[in-house]
Structure formats: C-alpha cells, structure tokens
Write a protein that holds these residues in place. Sequence first.
Motif, PDB file in Angstrom:
ATOM      1  N   ASN A  70     -15.324  -5.908  -6.367  1.00  0.00           N
ATOM      2  CA  ASN A  70     -16.006  -7.049  -6.072  1.00  0.00           C
ATOM      3  C   ASN A  70     -16.351  -7.331  -4.748  1.00  0.00           C
ATOM      4  O   ASN A  70     -17.035  -8.237  -4.250  1.00  0.00           O
ATOM      5  CB  ASN A  70     -15.060  -8.315  -6.621  1.00  0.00           C
ATOM      6  N   GLY A  71     -16.127  -6.268  -3.887  1.00  0.00           N
ATOM      7  CA  GLY A  71     -16.558  -6.173  -2.213  1.00  0.00           C
ATOM      8  C   GLY A  71     -15.585  -7.013  -1.494  1.00  0.00           C
ATOM      9  O   GLY A  71     -15.719  -6.777  -0.273  1.00  0.00           O
ATOM     10  N   ARG A  72     -14.461  -7.513  -2.118  1.00  0.00           N
ATOM     11  CA  ARG A  72     -13.369  -8.018  -1.334  1.00  0.00           C
ATOM     12  C   ARG A  72     -12.698  -6.791  -0.426  1.00  0.00           C
ATOM     13  O   ARG A  72     -12.434  -5.799  -0.981  1.00  0.00           O
ATOM     14  CB  ARG A  72     -12.530  -8.882  -2.201  1.00  0.00           C
ATOM     15  N   LYS A  73     -12.189  -7.139   0.769  1.00  0.00           N
ATOM     16  CA  LYS A  73     -11.627  -6.131   1.464  1.00  0.00           C
ATOM     17  C   LYS A  73     -10.247  -6.757   1.696  1.00  0.00           C
ATOM     18  O   LYS A  73     -10.136  -8.040   2.277  1.00  0.00           O
ATOM     19  CB  LYS A  73     -12.414  -5.903   2.659  1.00  0.00           C
ATOM     20  N   ARG A  74      -9.232  -5.997   1.860  1.00  0.00           N
ATOM     21  CA  ARG A  74      -7.907  -6.465   2.465  1.00  0.00           C
ATOM     22  C   ARG A  74      -7.154  -5.157   3.204  1.00  0.00           C
ATOM     23  O   ARG A  74      -7.014  -4.110   2.918  1.00  0.00           O
ATOM     24  CB  ARG A  74      -7.005  -6.708   1.135  1.00  0.00           C
ATOM     25  N   LEU A  75      -6.675  -5.793   4.362  1.00  0.00           N
ATOM     26  CA  LEU A  75      -6.020  -4.889   5.160  1.00  0.00           C
ATOM     27  C   LEU A  75      -4.487  -4.876   4.702  1.00  0.00           C
ATOM     28  O   LEU A  75      -3.858  -5.888   4.557  1.00  0.00           O
ATOM     29  CB  LEU A  75      -6.168  -5.240   6.654  1.00  0.00           C
ATOM     30  N   VAL A  76      -4.015  -3.584   4.280  1.00  0.00           N
ATOM     31  CA  VAL A  76      -2.473  -3.469   3.879  1.00  0.00           C
ATOM     32  C   VAL A  76      -1.653  -2.589   4.386  1.00  0.00           C
ATOM     33  O   VAL A  76      -2.360  -1.502   4.929  1.00  0.00           O
ATOM     34  CB  VAL A  76      -2.962  -2.927   2.176  1.00  0.00           C
ATOM     35  N   ASP A  77      -0.661  -2.908   4.581  1.00  0.00           N
ATOM     36  CA  ASP A  77       0.381  -2.080   5.478  1.00  0.00           C
ATOM     37  C   ASP A  77       1.115  -1.141   4.290  1.00  0.00           C
ATOM     38  O   ASP A  77       1.817  -1.896   3.788  1.00  0.00           O
ATOM     39  CB  ASP A  77       1.308  -2.786   6.312  1.00  0.00           C
ATOM     40  N   LEU A  78       0.804   0.003   4.305  1.00  0.00           N
ATOM     41  CA  LEU A  78       1.683   0.666   3.121  1.00  0.00           C
ATOM     42  C   LEU A  78       3.051   0.603   3.365  1.00  0.00           C
ATOM     43  O   LEU A  78       3.866   0.858   2.337  1.00  0.00           O
ATOM     44  CB  LEU A  78       0.944   2.270   2.902  1.00  0.00           C
ATOM     45  N   GLY A  79       3.716   0.801   4.589  1.00  0.00           N
ATOM     46  CA  GLY A  79       5.080   1.044   4.467  1.00  0.00           C
ATOM     47  C   GLY A  79       5.646  -0.233   4.257  1.00  0.00           C
ATOM     48  O   GLY A  79       6.696  -0.251   3.717  1.00  0.00           O
ATOM     49  N   LEU A  80       5.121  -1.754   4.424  1.00  0.00           N
ATOM     50  CA  LEU A  80       5.747  -2.815   4.087  1.00  0.00           C
ATOM     51  C   LEU A  80       5.534  -2.962   2.482  1.00  0.00           C
ATOM     52  O   LEU A  80       6.626  -3.250   1.960  1.00  0.00           O
ATOM     53  CB  LEU A  80       4.880  -4.003   4.553  1.00  0.00           C
ATOM     54  N   LEU A  81       4.431  -2.310   1.936  1.00  0.00           N
ATOM     55  CA  LEU A  81       4.492  -2.481   0.456  1.00  0.00           C
ATOM     56  C   LEU A  81       5.542  -1.644  -0.258  1.00  0.00           C
ATOM     57  O   LEU A  81       6.109  -1.869  -1.078  1.00  0.00           O
ATOM     58  CB  LEU A  81       3.125  -2.016  -0.107  1.00  0.00           C
ATOM     59  N   GLN A  82       6.030  -0.383   0.493  1.00  0.00           N
ATOM     60  CA  GLN A  82       6.999   0.567  -0.158  1.00  0.00           C
ATOM     61  C   GLN A  82       8.370  -0.225  -0.119  1.00  0.00           C
ATOM     62  O   GLN A  82       9.204  -0.321  -0.793  1.00  0.00           O
ATOM     63  CB  GLN A  82       6.921   1.853   0.740  1.00  0.00           C
ATOM     64  N   ILE A  83       8.556  -1.053   0.976  1.00  0.00           N
ATOM     65  CA  ILE A  83       9.723  -1.673   1.403  1.00  0.00           C
ATOM     66  C   ILE A  83       9.895  -2.753   0.100  1.00  0.00           C
ATOM     67  O   ILE A  83      11.032  -2.875  -0.560  1.00  0.00           O
ATOM     68  CB  ILE A  83       9.978  -2.549   2.735  1.00  0.00           C
ATOM     69  N   ILE A  84       8.858  -3.377  -0.274  1.00  0.00           N
ATOM     70  CA  ILE A  84       8.836  -4.595  -1.278  1.00  0.00           C
ATOM     71  C   ILE A  84       8.810  -3.718  -2.455  1.00  0.00           C
ATOM     72  O   ILE A  84       9.732  -4.165  -3.539  1.00  0.00           O
ATOM     73  CB  ILE A  84       7.505  -5.213  -1.204  1.00  0.00           C
ATOM     74  N   ALA A  85       8.406  -2.753  -2.773  1.00  0.00           N
ATOM     75  CA  ALA A  85       8.429  -1.874  -4.036  1.00  0.00           C
ATOM     76  C   ALA A  85      10.090  -1.672  -4.331  1.00  0.00           C
ATOM     77  O   ALA A  85      10.650  -1.797  -5.359  1.00  0.00           O
ATOM     78  CB  ALA A  85       7.593  -0.892  -4.215  1.00  0.00           C
ATOM     79  N   LYS A  86      10.536  -0.932  -3.021  1.00  0.00           N
ATOM     80  CA  LYS A  86      11.811  -0.261  -3.482  1.00  0.00           C
ATOM     81  C   LYS A  86      13.001  -1.473  -3.453  1.00  0.00           C
ATOM     82  O   LYS A  86      14.108  -1.243  -3.726  1.00  0.00           O
ATOM     83  CB  LYS A  86      12.173   0.473  -2.131  1.00  0.00           C
ATOM     84  N   CYS A  87      12.681  -2.576  -2.986  1.00  0.00           N
ATOM     85  CA  CYS A  87      13.710  -3.766  -2.987  1.00  0.00           C
ATOM     86  C   CYS A  87      13.342  -4.609  -4.370  1.00  0.00           C
ATOM     87  O   CYS A  87      14.235  -5.530  -4.438  1.00  0.00           O
ATOM     88  CB  CYS A  87      13.619  -4.590  -1.690  1.00  0.00           C
ATOM     89  N   GLY A  88      12.864  -4.250  -5.308  1.00  0.00           N
ATOM     90  CA  GLY A  88      12.640  -4.444  -6.433  1.00  0.00           C
ATOM     91  C   GLY A  88      11.390  -5.347  -7.086  1.00  0.00           C
ATOM     92  O   GLY A  88      11.450  -5.895  -8.162  1.00  0.00           O
ATOM     93  N   ASP A  89      10.587  -5.448  -6.097  1.00  0.00           N
ATOM     94  CA  ASP A  89       9.604  -6.553  -6.480  1.00  0.00           C
ATOM     95  C   ASP A  89       8.275  -5.636  -6.754  1.00  0.00           C
ATOM     96  O   ASP A  89       7.087  -5.833  -5.968  1.00  0.00           O
ATOM     97  CB  ASP A  89       9.194  -7.755  -5.658  1.00  0.00           C
ATOM     98  N   LEU A  90       8.144  -4.902  -7.754  1.00  0.00           N
ATOM     99  CA  LEU A  90       6.924  -4.055  -7.997  1.00  0.00           C
ATOM    100  C   LEU A  90       5.622  -5.101  -8.287  1.00  0.00           C
ATOM    101  O   LEU A  90       4.400  -4.784  -8.039  1.00  0.00           O
ATOM    102  CB  LEU A  90       7.137  -2.779  -8.940  1.00  0.00           C
TER     103      LEU A  90
END
Length: 131
Positions: free
Chosen positions: A48-68
């Motif tokens: 849709n053209g939307r852009k988002r700056l994402v920190d992959l390291g933080l997303l991995q921390i979140i995934a590994k602490c259980g909130d996929l």
Amino acid sequence: MTLHDVIKRYLLSEETFIEINEGEISANEFLTYDEIKIGLRVIIIGKNGRKRLVDLGLLQIIAKCGDLEFVKDYLNMSKSLRDIYNKYKVYTELEYVAVKEECQKGLDEDILNVLSRLKFYILHREKSIQK
C-alpha cells in the motif's frame, strides 16, 4: 527472500538501513535464526506504499519471549501504527520491549536503563491520554 538473505544484504550494504518489501520476511523466521543484534534496521515497504522502520533485533527479542503475534502485526504493513497502538498500547517494537519486562532478560545494563526510562514515558503518556 528470507530473513537470512535480508541480514546478509544489510551487512554487505554497509548502510544504516536497507529497504525491503512487505512479505520478504516472516515472523516465524525470528524463532529459528541465531541472534540478531539490536540496531539492525530495515525499512519495510508495504504493498500500500506505507513504510516502517523496523529493528530486526528487537523483533527477534519479542518473538523469542513469546509474542509472535506482535511481530506478525508489526510486519503487516496493512496495519498502521495507530492500529498497533490500539491493540498493544505501544507504537514501536522498542516501546513493546520497554513495557514487557519478560522480554528484557539477558539485555545489557545500559539498554535496560534506557528501556526503564522509556517505560516511564509510556506509562505517563497513557495516564495523560486517559484523562
């Protein structure tokens, strides 16, 4: 493209961040990938053209602490940051880690200090919104 490919492209680019298209990485990949350093940032460009700056390291921390589910929602560019806020009461992956203490295990003391200050700000923001 996989998460591995994205990280390899990031490291080879020697840039602060790279751009990828929505759907190039999936939330489940964060669970199987070795440690991703905080600060590895990409800009996800949605269909849709939307852009988002994402920190992959933080997303991995979140995934590994259980909130996929948060990771899936955050990677879903059809969801605005307002949608993310309405569901989780945070706007970013950094704010999410700041308010979820279970995601902070094993983090560096300096990072924990920053997260503590950010959590204070987020809680203050919530109180002022509710008034």
